[in-house]
Design a protein around this motif. Structure first.
Motif, PDB file in Angstrom:
ATOM      1  N   LYS A  35       0.524  12.451 -55.673  1.00  0.00           N
ATOM      2  CA  LYS A  35       0.224  12.424 -54.254  1.00  0.00           C
ATOM      3  C   LYS A  35      -1.200  12.916 -54.045  1.00  0.00           C
ATOM      4  CE  LYS A  35       3.329  13.697 -50.488  1.00  0.00           C
ATOM      5  NZ  LYS A  35       4.192  14.783 -50.049  1.00  0.00           N
ATOM      6  N   ASN A  36      -1.922  12.297 -53.145  1.00  0.00           N
ATOM      7  CA  ASN A  36      -3.264  12.798 -52.844  1.00  0.00           C
ATOM      8  C   ASN A  36      -3.213  13.752 -51.663  1.00  0.00           C
ATOM      9  OD1 ASN A  36      -4.375  11.302 -54.846  1.00  0.00           O
ATOM     10  ND2 ASN A  36      -5.469   9.890 -53.518  1.00  0.00           N
ATOM     11  N   LEU A  37      -4.084  14.739 -51.714  1.00  0.00           N
ATOM     12  CA  LEU A  37      -4.236  15.639 -50.575  1.00  0.00           C
ATOM     13  C   LEU A  37      -5.072  14.912 -49.530  1.00  0.00           C
ATOM     14  CD1 LEU A  37      -3.915  18.681 -49.597  1.00  0.00           C
ATOM     15  CD2 LEU A  37      -6.270  18.952 -50.372  1.00  0.00           C
ATOM     16  N   CYS A  38      -4.557  14.853 -48.322  1.00  0.00           N
ATOM     17  CA  CYS A  38      -5.288  14.167 -47.254  1.00  0.00           C
ATOM     18  C   CYS A  38      -5.951  15.213 -46.347  1.00  0.00           C
ATOM     19  CB  CYS A  38      -4.313  13.291 -46.466  1.00  0.00           C
ATOM     20  SG  CYS A  38      -5.120  12.465 -45.113  1.00  0.00           S
ATOM     21  N   VAL A  39      -7.267  15.210 -46.351  1.00  0.00           N
ATOM     22  CA  VAL A  39      -8.035  16.198 -45.583  1.00  0.00           C
ATOM     23  C   VAL A  39      -8.678  15.511 -44.386  1.00  0.00           C
ATOM     24  CG1 VAL A  39      -9.901  17.905 -45.659  1.00  0.00           C
ATOM     25  CG2 VAL A  39      -8.577  17.436 -47.726  1.00  0.00           C
TER      26      VAL A  39
END
Ligand SMILES: Cc1cn([C@H]2C[C@H](OP(=O)(O)O)[C@@H](CO)O2)c(=O)[nH]c1=O
Ligand SMILES: [Mg+2]
Length: 219
Positions: free
Chosen positions: A26-30
């Motif tokens: 999962k990517n961290l969404c900033v």
């Protein structure tokens, strides 16, 4: 579960984000706010206000309190409200905002990190006529045209999805009462009185990297 798209359909998607769908990662969404996080709204406001209204009273940056500049100026003199508004609705105001120190290299570095997707999440003024297009121009000028795909314009940021929202506005309310993101308050003169919040004070001492690495472990 969302299926990984076929190769030819992913072209635009994979250019925009490093999203991994359901391959188990999962990517961290900033979400990065624009004004007063990447672009110096408050500093530029004072410069322009004093140029335009040299005989009027004004509020020094270190005396700023409360999110809306107009509210504080109106307490000084109720006739100042319209003058304040005239400064930031003027053509060129948003385009000419200087960068917050270190914000642009930090945003670029963050976007290049493995497992991190970065978006710019900004609210328009209700008087959108200059502000809206100039926000896009600002991003293109300072970050490059490839960042235009990463702009999210939302009056209500609570309905936007993401893991972290870095924003100088200390209280972000809207129709979603429990937003998906954790709010990290980007320190500005106007919000430094607000206590008990996770903060990012600047882009220059490297602490933003610790915050991102910490959140990457948590998702
Ligand atoms: C009127 C006003 C707007 N703004 C910014 C916040 C919004 O941008 P952003 O969401 O990028 O921070 C934008 C429209 O309200 O202008 C201030 O920071 N202070 C103000 O007093
Ligand atoms: Mg802001």
């Amino acid at each position: 579960m969302k299926k990984p798209p076929t190769q030819d359909k992913t072209d635009i998607m994979s250019r925009r984000t490093k999203q991994t769908y359901d391959y188990g990662q999962k990517n961290l969404c900033v979400l990065l706010d624009l004004d007063q996080v990447l672009a110096d709204f408050e500093g530029h406001f004072i410069t322009k206000f004093r140029e335009k209204f040299p005989d009027d009273r004004f509020v020094q940056l270190d005396e700023r309190k409360g999110f809306y500049i107009k509210d504080q100026y109106e307490k000084l003199d109720r006739n100042l409200g319209d003058k304040v508004r005239a400064v930031y609705i003027e053509k060129g105001f948003f385009l000419d905002l200087p960068e917050i120190k270190g914000a642009i290299p930090a945003a670029r570095e963050m976007a290049a990190m493995d497992g991190v997707d970065v978006f710019i999440c900004s609210s328009p003024l209700t008087e959108y006529q200059n502000c809206l297009s100039e926000k896009f121009e600002w991003v293109e000028k300072h970050l490059g045209p490839e960042w235009l795909d990463r702009i999210i314009i939302a009056k209500d940021k609570t309905v936007i999805n993401g893991h972290i929202l870095i924003d100088d506005r200390p209280y972000i309310n809207g129709s979603c009462k429990s937003p998906a993101w954790k709010h990290i308050v980007f320190t500005a003169h106007h919000n430094r009185h607000v206590e008990g919040r996770q903060r990012l004070d600047n882009w220059t001492d490297g602490t933003w990297r610790d915050i991102i690495e910490d959140f990457k472990k948590r998702i």
